[in-house]
Design a protein around this motif. Structure first.
Motif, PDB file in Angstrom:
ATOM      1  N   ASN A 125       0.824  -0.885   0.320  1.00 22.01           N
ATOM      2  CA  ASN A 125       0.404   0.404   0.334  1.00 22.01           C
ATOM      3  C   ASN A 125       0.605   1.071  -0.407  1.00 22.01           C
ATOM      4  OD1 ASN A 125      -1.900   2.507   0.966  1.00 22.01           O
ATOM      5  ND2 ASN A 125      -3.103   0.899   1.968  1.00 22.01           N
ATOM      6  N   PRO A 126       1.143   2.554  -0.791  1.00 23.60           N
ATOM      7  CA  PRO A 126       1.939   2.979  -1.161  1.00 23.60           C
ATOM      8  C   PRO A 126       1.500   4.245  -0.546  1.00 23.60           C
ATOM      9  CG  PRO A 126      -0.159   3.217  -3.154  1.00 23.60           C
ATOM     10  CD  PRO A 126      -0.018   2.155  -2.252  1.00 23.60           C
ATOM     11  N   VAL A 127      -0.384   4.731  -0.002  1.00 22.19           N
ATOM     12  CA  VAL A 127      -0.017   4.933   1.448  1.00 22.19           C
ATOM     13  C   VAL A 127       0.513   4.915   3.110  1.00 22.19           C
ATOM     14  CG1 VAL A 127      -1.949   6.365   2.597  1.00 22.19           C
ATOM     15  CG2 VAL A 127      -2.161   6.437   0.507  1.00 22.19           C
ATOM     16  N   ARG A 153       3.449   2.928   3.071  1.00 23.20           N
ATOM     17  CA  ARG A 153       4.883   3.213   2.514  1.00 23.20           C
ATOM     18  C   ARG A 153       5.006   4.148   2.807  1.00 23.20           C
ATOM     19  NH1 ARG A 153       4.400   0.099  -1.733  1.00 23.20           N
ATOM     20  NH2 ARG A 153       4.365   1.559  -3.065  1.00 23.20           N
ATOM     21  N   ALA A 154       4.555   5.157   3.077  1.00 20.91           N
ATOM     22  CA  ALA A 154       4.738   6.968   2.863  1.00 20.91           C
ATOM     23  C   ALA A 154       4.476   7.198   4.268  1.00 20.91           C
ATOM     24  CB  ALA A 154       3.308   7.962   2.271  1.00 20.91           C
ATOM     25  N   PHE A 155       3.151   6.771   4.999  1.00 20.73           N
ATOM     26  CA  PHE A 155       3.435   7.380   6.691  1.00 20.73           C
ATOM     27  C   PHE A 155       4.222   6.771   7.285  1.00 20.73           C
ATOM     28  CE2 PHE A 155      -1.168   8.075   6.246  1.00 20.73           C
ATOM     29  CZ  PHE A 155      -1.226   9.269   6.846  1.00 20.73           C
ATOM     30  N   TRP A 156       5.098   5.162   7.312  1.00 24.26           N
ATOM     31  CA  TRP A 156       5.940   4.575   7.511  1.00 24.26           C
ATOM     32  C   TRP A 156       7.129   5.412   7.607  1.00 24.26           C
ATOM     33  CZ3 TRP A 156       4.879  -1.311   5.304  1.00 24.26           C
ATOM     34  CH2 TRP A 156       3.738  -2.004   5.946  1.00 24.26           C
ATOM     35  N   GLY A 157       7.998   5.536   5.912  1.00 29.95           N
ATOM     36  CA  GLY A 157       8.941   6.684   5.594  1.00 29.95           C
ATOM     37  C   GLY A 157       8.307   8.171   6.958  1.00 29.95           C
ATOM     38  N   ILE A 158       7.785   8.967   6.411  1.00 30.66           N
ATOM     39  CA  ILE A 158       7.681   9.867   6.544  1.00 30.66           C
ATOM     40  C   ILE A 158       7.619  10.326   8.233  1.00 30.66           C
ATOM     41  CG2 ILE A 158       6.110  12.223   6.844  1.00 30.66           C
ATOM     42  CD1 ILE A 158       4.926  11.315   3.931  1.00 30.66           C
ATOM     43  N   ASP A 160      -2.011   5.692  10.225  1.00 36.91           N
ATOM     44  CA  ASP A 160      -0.411   5.660  10.355  1.00 36.91           C
ATOM     45  C   ASP A 160       0.343   4.548   9.632  1.00 36.91           C
ATOM     46  OD1 ASP A 160      -1.354   3.830  11.848  1.00 36.91           O
ATOM     47  OD2 ASP A 160      -0.202   5.536  14.242  1.00 36.91           O
TER      48      ASP A 160
END
Length: 269
Positions: free
Chosen positions: A168-170, A172-177, A245
């Motif tokens: 899920n790209p969303v 992955r974005a939360f995990w990274g940011i 998250d």
């Protein structure tokens, strides 16, 4: 000829006679200890604790927490549900929370702690297993003289979370940011051996924590019950994870934890 009925026999007969009221358990106070999972973090809104939806001491009907299940079982605990868990807590914070539970005269204590001991920036920062066990033992030893009942819940499988949400790209974005649980969730799409091995080592550490918690519970005695790894083994789908998250359980996830970990009070404390 009818023999004289003793007071004891009469009392027993009254309790067992159909339609009579059974003796209730004495008043109880529930204290929930742990980290952001038990605090209900992100279970109802944007980056906030939502204790009403906590699997342990919450009062929201949709979650059906331990607190509500105790009430449904006729345990006198109404209004005495305390939640001392907070975001970011590790095993190092357990004793402080235990002191608060004792001060609140808790007679039923839930513990879910350890995800944040493993969810750090690097593997070297993870809490050593022996240190984790020593902290748990110390906290339980502090509680033991009170005679409180203890319900211990296993740490969820962090690798399972990675597996169901990594595409899920969303997520992955939360995990990274937000730099969420980087020991497990860093480089989420990588299939490199070093990343696969890292995830396996973090999972093994969580399993070790759960194993030590089970032993600590057994050492506490018959008043402590462990969930036997039910929460760790449960295949949480991504639909039970907070959309804020993609890490913490949402209300449905909290409900699942409550169901998997609850064990009834069989005798008064």
């Amino acid at each position: 000829m009818i023999k004289k009925i003793t007071p004891v026999a009469a009392a027993v007969a009254l309790l067992l006679w159909p339609g009579t009221v059974q003796a209730s358990t004495p008043p109880m106070t529930i204290a929930a200890l742990g980290d952001s999972i038990t605090a209900g973090f992100n279970a109802c809104g944007w980056y906030v604790a939502c204790t009403s939806r906590s699997w342990a001491a919450g009062d929201h009907k949709d979650v059906n927490s331990h607190y509500l299940r105790l009430l449904a079982d006729g345990v006198d605990v109404k209004g005495r549900n305390r939640n001392f868990a907070y975001n970011g807590a590790t095993s190092d914070d357990l004793m402080e929370q235990m002191e608060e539970a004792i001060e609140a005269k808790a007679t039923y204590v839930t513990i879910l702690i350890g995800a944040q001991d493993a969810c750090v920036r690097t593997e070297s920062q993870m809490t050593p297993v022996a240190t984790y066990r020593a902290r748990v033992d110390a906290a339980l030893a502090r509680l033991a003289p009170t005679g409180a009942q203890v319900r211990i819940t296993s740490i969820p499988d962090l690798k399972r979370l990675w597996r169901v949400a990594k595409d899920n790209p969303v997520a992955r974005a939360f995990w990274g940011i937000a730099r969420i649980c980087q020991t497990m969730l860093a480089n989420p799409t990588s299939t490199a051996r070093k990343d696969e091995d890292r995830r396996d080592r973090v999972r093994a550490r969580v399993m070790a924590y759960n194993n030590e918690m089970a032993k600590a519970c057994a050492a506490y005695g018959p008043l402590c019950r462990y969930d036997n790894g039910e929460v760790f083994r449960y295949a949480f789908p991504v639909s039970m994870v907070s959309k804020w998250d993609f890490f913490h359980p949402n209300a449905e996830g909290q409900k699942a934890i409550a169901r998997l970990s609850f064990q009834r009070v069989e005798s008064p404390v």
